[in-house]
Design a protein around this motif. Structure first.
Motif, PDB file in Angstrom:
ATOM      1  N   TRP A   1       0.807  -1.220   0.000  1.00 12.38           N
ATOM      2  CA  TRP A   1       0.000   0.000   0.000  1.00 12.38           C
ATOM      3  C   TRP A   1       0.841   1.271   0.000  1.00 12.38           C
ATOM      4  CZ3 TRP A   1       0.891   3.085   4.190  1.00 12.38           C
ATOM      5  CH2 TRP A   1       1.452   2.470   5.310  1.00 12.38           C
TER       6      TRP A   1
ATOM      7  N   GLN B   1      -2.151   5.564   7.427  1.00 14.32           N
ATOM      8  CA  GLN B   1      -3.217   5.621   6.430  1.00 14.32           C
ATOM      9  C   GLN B   1      -4.386   6.510   6.840  1.00 14.32           C
ATOM     10  OE1 GLN B   1      -4.478   1.675   5.244  1.00 14.32           O
ATOM     11  NE2 GLN B   1      -2.375   0.912   5.147  1.00 14.32           N
TER      12      GLN B   1
ATOM     13  N   LEU C   1     -10.858  -0.011   7.032  1.00 15.82           N
ATOM     14  CA  LEU C   1     -11.759  -1.150   7.234  1.00 15.82           C
ATOM     15  C   LEU C   1     -11.394  -1.939   8.489  1.00 15.82           C
ATOM     16  CD1 LEU C   1     -11.842  -2.489   3.549  1.00 15.82           C
ATOM     17  CD2 LEU C   1     -13.537  -1.013   4.673  1.00 15.82           C
TER      18      LEU C   1
ATOM     19  N   TYR D   1      -6.742   5.459   1.442  1.00 14.48           N
ATOM     20  CA  TYR D   1      -7.537   4.699   0.475  1.00 14.48           C
ATOM     21  C   TYR D   1      -8.264   5.622  -0.498  1.00 14.48           C
ATOM     22  CZ  TYR D   1     -11.355   2.019  -1.516  1.00 14.48           C
ATOM     23  OH  TYR D   1     -12.244   1.455  -2.409  1.00 14.48           O
TER      24      TYR D   1
ATOM     25  N   SER E   1      -4.800   0.290   0.489  1.00 15.10           N
ATOM     26  CA  SER E   1      -4.908   0.576   1.924  1.00 15.10           C
ATOM     27  C   SER E   1      -6.198  -0.027   2.499  1.00 15.10           C
ATOM     28  CB  SER E   1      -4.900   2.083   2.157  1.00 15.10           C
ATOM     29  OG  SER E   1      -3.676   2.656   1.722  1.00 15.10           O
ATOM     30  N   THR E   2      -6.088  -0.584   3.701  1.00  8.09           N
ATOM     31  CA  THR E   2      -7.256  -1.247   4.319  1.00  8.09           C
ATOM     32  C   THR E   2      -7.482  -0.852   5.773  1.00  8.09           C
ATOM     33  OG1 THR E   2      -5.865  -3.166   4.881  1.00  8.09           O
ATOM     34  CG2 THR E   2      -7.111  -3.268   2.803  1.00  8.09           C
TER      35      THR E   2
ATOM     36  N   LYS F   1      -8.698  -3.496   8.856  1.00  9.60           N
ATOM     37  CA  LYS F   1      -8.116  -4.733   8.341  1.00  9.60           C
ATOM     38  C   LYS F   1      -6.603  -4.596   8.241  1.00  9.60           C
ATOM     39  CE  LYS F   1      -8.407  -7.878   4.359  1.00  9.60           C
ATOM     40  NZ  LYS F   1      -9.039  -8.095   3.025  1.00  9.60           N
TER      41      LYS F   1
ATOM     42  N   ASP G   1      -2.688  -5.379   7.225  1.00 10.83           N
ATOM     43  CA  ASP G   1      -1.803  -5.920   6.194  1.00 10.83           C
ATOM     44  C   ASP G   1      -0.613  -6.579   6.895  1.00 10.83           C
ATOM     45  OD1 ASP G   1      -0.513  -6.502   3.774  1.00 10.83           O
ATOM     46  OD2 ASP G   1       0.513  -4.564   3.758  1.00 10.83           O
TER      47      ASP G   1
END
Length: 264
Positions: A76, A101, A87, A147, A83-84, A89, A91
């Motif tokens: 990312w 992020q 969420l 994101y 990018s998560t 979530k 990585d």
């Protein structure tokens, strides 16, 4: 004057011209003061920027094992649309990923060799533009996370480039462009999720680099092939040192290399 240490990307300060610094443990070198002087660079060894071990550098100043393990080298980083953290979530390290992020990000236009679209954290403006050797840049959107910036960049890449021709940038084969007009045209292609963050009224930022003489045709210095080099420093642009004999040295591209420097 002699210096020794592991290379990291040059630190910068906006000014007329931009000021450049090499930082070492317990010491630093203002490279603007080295212009028109002889500078020698000698490769000594490798030192991974993460683990500190003497291992061959793989990418971004890291050895191979660190590059594939640490959160600062996740996919990312180069592809923000992956990018998560928004969420919840993970990585590689969710705490780190949330820290980086989930903060304001800018999608921008920069003109280094041509107009390109890019993404950076808001806190990295104008540092990111300076590192790319852009002589002018402008923000398009300011979004709350990486994101949204990533999907906006992906959408705009269908209509404008996202790469810099570093050779054109270093030979100063560039034109001034109306970035405000380009920004306004690109508004139509911003994803709906990011459209509310469009920046309607702002001006271009201009950067002036400390360059006495641009090269006619660049020759890239590779420390693996040429472990010792000496030349007269004629300019600094982006993350490159420019020498009188048309040699250029990408400092950021050699992060993790321990070098000796001598100024004469």
């Amino acid at each position: 004057m002699q210096y020794q240490g592991v290379l990291r990307k040059m630190q910068t300060e906006i000014g007329d011209p931009i000021q450049y610094y090499l930082l070492f443990d317990g010491d630093f070198l203002n490279l603007n003061q080295v212009l028109n002087k002889e500078l020698s660079i000698t490769f000594i060894k490798f030192q991974c920027l993460n683990c500190g071990e003497e291992r061959p550098i793989f990418r971004q100043g890291f050895c191979r094992s660190c590059f594939y393990e640490i959160p600062t080298a996740g996919d990312w980083i180069m592809r923000p649309e992956l990018s998560t953290a928004h969420l919840d979530k993970e990585d590689r390290d969710l705490e780190y990923e949330k820290k980086v992020q989930l903060q304001p990000h800018i999608v921008y236009l920069a003109n280094s060799s041509n107009i390109k679209v890019g993404v950076t954290r808001k806190s990295q403006v104008p540092t990111r533009w300076i590192d790319q050797g852009a002589h002018e840049a402008i923000e398009i959107v300011e979004v709350p996370n990486r994101y949204l910036a990533g999907i906006t960049e992906v959408a705009l890449k269908d209509h404008i480039g996202d790469k810099t021709n570093w050779r054109k940038m270093l030979t100063n084969d560039v034109d001034d462009e109306d970035l405000i007009a380009y920004r306004n045209k690109l508004k139509n292609y911003i994803p709906n999720e990011a459209l509310d963050y469009y920046i309607e009224n702002n001006e271009e930022t201009h950067m002036i680099f400390p360059v006495i003489q641009y090269p006619e045709k660049v020759k890239s210095l590779n420390l693996d092939k040429t472990p010792h080099y000496k030349g007269r420093l004629k300019g600094i642009k982006g993350q490159y040192l420019i020498f009188e004999d048309n040699t250029v040295f990408n400092v950021r591209g050699n992060e993790g290399y321990v070098v000796g420097l001598e100024v004469q």
